[in-house]
Design an enzyme around this catalytic site. Structure first.
Site, PDB file in Angstrom:
ATOM      1  N   LYS A 285     -26.650 -11.117 -12.744  1.00  0.00           N
ATOM      2  CA  LYS A 285     -26.407 -10.728 -14.140  1.00  0.00           C
ATOM      3  C   LYS A 285     -27.656 -10.017 -14.649  1.00  0.00           C
ATOM      4  O   LYS A 285     -28.739 -10.585 -14.625  1.00  0.00           O
ATOM      5  CB  LYS A 285     -26.123 -11.970 -14.989  1.00  0.00           C
ATOM      6  N   ARG A 360     -13.597 -18.375 -10.002  1.00  0.00           N
ATOM      7  CA  ARG A 360     -12.254 -18.379  -9.392  1.00  0.00           C
ATOM      8  C   ARG A 360     -12.296 -18.882  -7.951  1.00  0.00           C
ATOM      9  O   ARG A 360     -11.316 -19.423  -7.458  1.00  0.00           O
ATOM     10  CB  ARG A 360     -11.639 -16.975  -9.488  1.00  0.00           C
TER      11      ARG A 360
HETATM   12  N1  BES Z   1     -19.185 -17.198 -16.054  1.00  0.00           N
HETATM   13  C1  BES Z   1     -18.802 -15.829 -16.084  1.00  0.00           C
HETATM   14  C2  BES Z   1     -17.906 -15.488 -17.271  1.00  0.00           C
HETATM   15  C3  BES Z   1     -18.509 -15.589 -18.632  1.00  0.00           C
HETATM   16  C4  BES Z   1     -18.945 -14.459 -19.276  1.00  0.00           C
HETATM   17  C5  BES Z   1     -18.586 -16.783 -19.299  1.00  0.00           C
HETATM   18  C6  BES Z   1     -19.464 -14.519 -20.547  1.00  0.00           C
HETATM   19  C7  BES Z   1     -19.123 -16.867 -20.569  1.00  0.00           C
HETATM   20  C8  BES Z   1     -19.552 -15.727 -21.198  1.00  0.00           C
HETATM   21  C9  BES Z   1     -18.054 -15.476 -14.814  1.00  0.00           C
HETATM   22  O1  BES Z   1     -18.436 -16.160 -13.680  1.00  0.00           O
HETATM   23  C10 BES Z   1     -18.345 -14.034 -14.533  1.00  0.00           C
HETATM   24  O2  BES Z   1     -19.452 -13.730 -14.253  1.00  0.00           O
HETATM   25  N2  BES Z   1     -17.323 -13.208 -14.652  1.00  0.00           N
HETATM   26  C11 BES Z   1     -17.467 -11.822 -14.443  1.00  0.00           C
HETATM   27  C12 BES Z   1     -16.304 -11.357 -13.612  1.00  0.00           C
HETATM   28  C13 BES Z   1     -16.489  -9.986 -13.076  1.00  0.00           C
HETATM   29  C14 BES Z   1     -17.574  -9.956 -12.026  1.00  0.00           C
HETATM   30  C15 BES Z   1     -15.172  -9.540 -12.477  1.00  0.00           C
HETATM   31  C16 BES Z   1     -17.489 -11.138 -15.801  1.00  0.00           C
HETATM   32  O3  BES Z   1     -16.748 -11.580 -16.686  1.00  0.00           O
HETATM   33  O4  BES Z   1     -18.244 -10.221 -15.980  1.00  0.00           O
HETATM   34 MN    MN Z   2     -20.076 -15.232 -12.690  1.00  0.00          MN
END
Ligand code: BES
Ligand code: MN
Ligand code: ZN
Length: 511
Positions: A285, A360
């Site tokens: 991230k 997931r």
């Molecule tokens: N934990 C995150 C989702 C999330 C985002 C939770 C913001 C709380 C606040 C999840 O694991 C993630 O990183 N999702 C990605 C998916 C993408 C890589 C397809 C996302 O939402 O960017």
């Molecule tokens: Mn994630």
């Protein structure tokens, strides 16, 4: 905070909290409730009426008036607006209660008499809602502040609330039961809040497992914690792929509640995403604000454990399985590479095209595990996608299911709890976005519809059991005080889960 039930009318006491409806007709002007109007004339020389007029208080929702009184048996008064009587909901009552108690707190009141109005709502439900709001607004989490800092903030002033319930006596036992439910609901919600708010160096897969063990011990549930080897033996390659980069051992948590006697009326599984930290992995991230919030990525797990605590205390005639595949998503030379192919416990192969779509993967094996238990329905809660937050904002969870009956039940449960959910489409044609050249499916699809493809991914791991998924990425945290939520973790999900289970029990005990 202590809660009591008593008969109206208002009597001697430090602080009175009185709900006021707005005039139904716009041409009418606001009138003080009679219990206040008579006292105002007799004892307070019209001071209340004067302040009400000065502040243009009309009894609208989210409005209130708070004042100290010069004489008489009541020393502080808070009037809170409820708006149009016909439009009042349980959630409106909760928010008004929280607003009123925030005012009482500002007045430094310790004891509050809260006068419940006659409403069109179920009065027992109304008492539960008011009590929930009181307990939740009073919760302030100072665990990680040094003593000097937390003493300066002194905590919530109100220590004791007496609910004055019209027509209390004949149904007193029902109202006592409502207070009991509210107390347990709040305790479970507060547990979830504290789990979410605690950082990743405090709440780890190991401590989450310990929390499950404590709940099991306190309420005599069965607890099973699977470590890495045991998960390997079950073929949980998706979950373990995520866990590989972490220095902490993954913990697969399974709590079971069974009624003490008799046959369960239903058998349900509640699954929570339990990422105690989500760095994104090699697809790191890059936004420093969002990575710093990723201690909240176990919000689903927290809700499931909070609900376990509440339900174990409320003892429904239902068999319940609480499941969390807990780990962190970290970076190391041991971690999965983008492009790796994992095999989940249902033998499906997954090409990892993004290590940040880890939730997931952990849920895939948790859902397969849940279905093998032979339950009537599976509900998962997960802080799954940023896309869901973009779609619905920070206060509303996305509901994904193809089961109409489950969707209806969850809408009813959310209506009772006041936690907002909105149904999202599970557009099957988007599954194409998860096609992989080399494996059965990829773990991420294109950016558009990201919350939908995430739910379609999960669906590949549930064969035939009715299943619903709540994407709670938005509402598990709030940056501002709002209603009965104080800034920080909200404990979102616990009350909806509990209401859903209780409604299932009620539906089956009628037939
Ligand atoms: N934990 C995150 C989702 C999330 C985002 C939770 C913001 C709380 C606040 C999840 O694991 C993630 O990183 N999702 C990605 C998916 C993408 C890589 C397809 C996302 O939402 O960017
Ligand atoms: Mn994630
Ligand atoms: Zn995540």
């Amino acid at each position: 905070m202590q809660l009591h039930l008593s008969n109206p009318p208002l009597s001697q006491g430090e602080c009175a909290l009185v709900f006021c409806f707005a005039p139904v007709d716009n041409t009418e002007s606001f009138a003080l409730p009679s219990e206040i109007a008579t006292r105002d004339e007799k004892m307070w020389s019209g001071l209340v009426a004067e302040v009400v007029q000065e502040q243009k208080f009309q009894g609208k929702p989210n409005s209130s008036v708070a004042l100290r009184l010069p004489a008489g048996e009541i020393r502080k008064l808070v009037l809170v607006g409820l708006g149009d009587p016909a439009a009042l909901t349980l959630e409106g009552l909760r928010r008004a209660t929280a607003n009123g108690l925030r005012q009482a707190h500002i007045l430094k009141a310790k004891q509050v008499m809260l006068s419940l109005p006659e409403t069109g709502l179920d009065p027992v439900r109304a008492v539960q809602a008011v009590a929930e709001a009181a307990l939740l607004v009073a919760h302030q989490d100072n665990r990680f502040k040094s003593q000097s800092k937390s003493e300066a903030e002194t905590g919530f002033s109100v220590q004791e609330v007496t609910l004055l319930v019209p027509g209390l006596e004949p149904a007193r036992a029902d109202y006592e039961a409502a207070l009991h439910r509210a107390t347990e609901m709040a305790a479970g919600t507060i547990l979830a809040r504290e789990l979410v708010a605690a950082p990743a160096n405090i709440v780890t897969p190991l401590t989450l497992a310990d929390t499950a063990r404590q709940i099991a011990q306190e309420y005599s549930l069965e607890v099973e914690i699977l470590g890495r080897e045991e998960c390997e033996a079950l073929g949980m390659g998706a979950f373990l792929g995520v866990a590989k980069a972490s220095d902490l051992p993954p913990q697969f948590i399974h709590l079971t509640y069974k009624p003490a006697e008799g046959q369960p009326l239903a058998k349900l599984a509640l699954v929570g995403k339990g990422l105690t930290f989500d760095s994104g992995g090699l697809n790191l991230k890059t936004d420093s604000r969002s990575i710093a919030m990723m201690k909240t990525d176990m919000g689903g797990a927290a809700a499931v454990l909070g609900a376990a605590r509440t339900l174990a205390a409320l003892k429904p005639q239902v068999e319940l399985h609480f499941i969390v595949a807990a780990t962190e998503n970290m970076i190391s030379g041991h971690g999965m590479h983008p492009g790796d192919i994992l095999t989940a416990s249902n033998q499906k192969t997954i090409e990892i095209n993004n290590t940040d779509a880890e939730g997931r993967l952990t849920l895939a094996d948790a859902l397969v595990f849940a279905e093998k238990l032979g339950v009537d329905a599976i509900l998962d809660l997960a802080t799954l996608t940023g896309a869901c937050v973009i779609a619905l904002g920070e206060e509303i969870a996305g509901l994904f299911t193809q089961d109409e009956h489950l969707a209806e039940e969850l809408h009813q449960a959310a209506k009772l709890s006041g936690e907002k959910i909105w149904r999202m489409p599970m557009e099957e044609s988007y599954l194409e976005g998860l096609n992989s050249i080399v494996a059965d499916l990829k773990n991420t699809g294109p950016r558009p519809g990201g919350a939908i493809t995430a739910s379609l991914f999960l669906k590949q791991f549930v064969e035939k059991t009715p299943w619903a998924h709540l994407d709670v990425a938005g509402p598990v945290w709030t940056e501002r005080d709002s209603g009965y939520n104080n800034k920080g973790a909200t404990g979102y999900g616990v009350r909806t889960l509990v209401e859903w289970v209780l409604a299932r029990q009620a539906a089956h005990s009628q037939t």
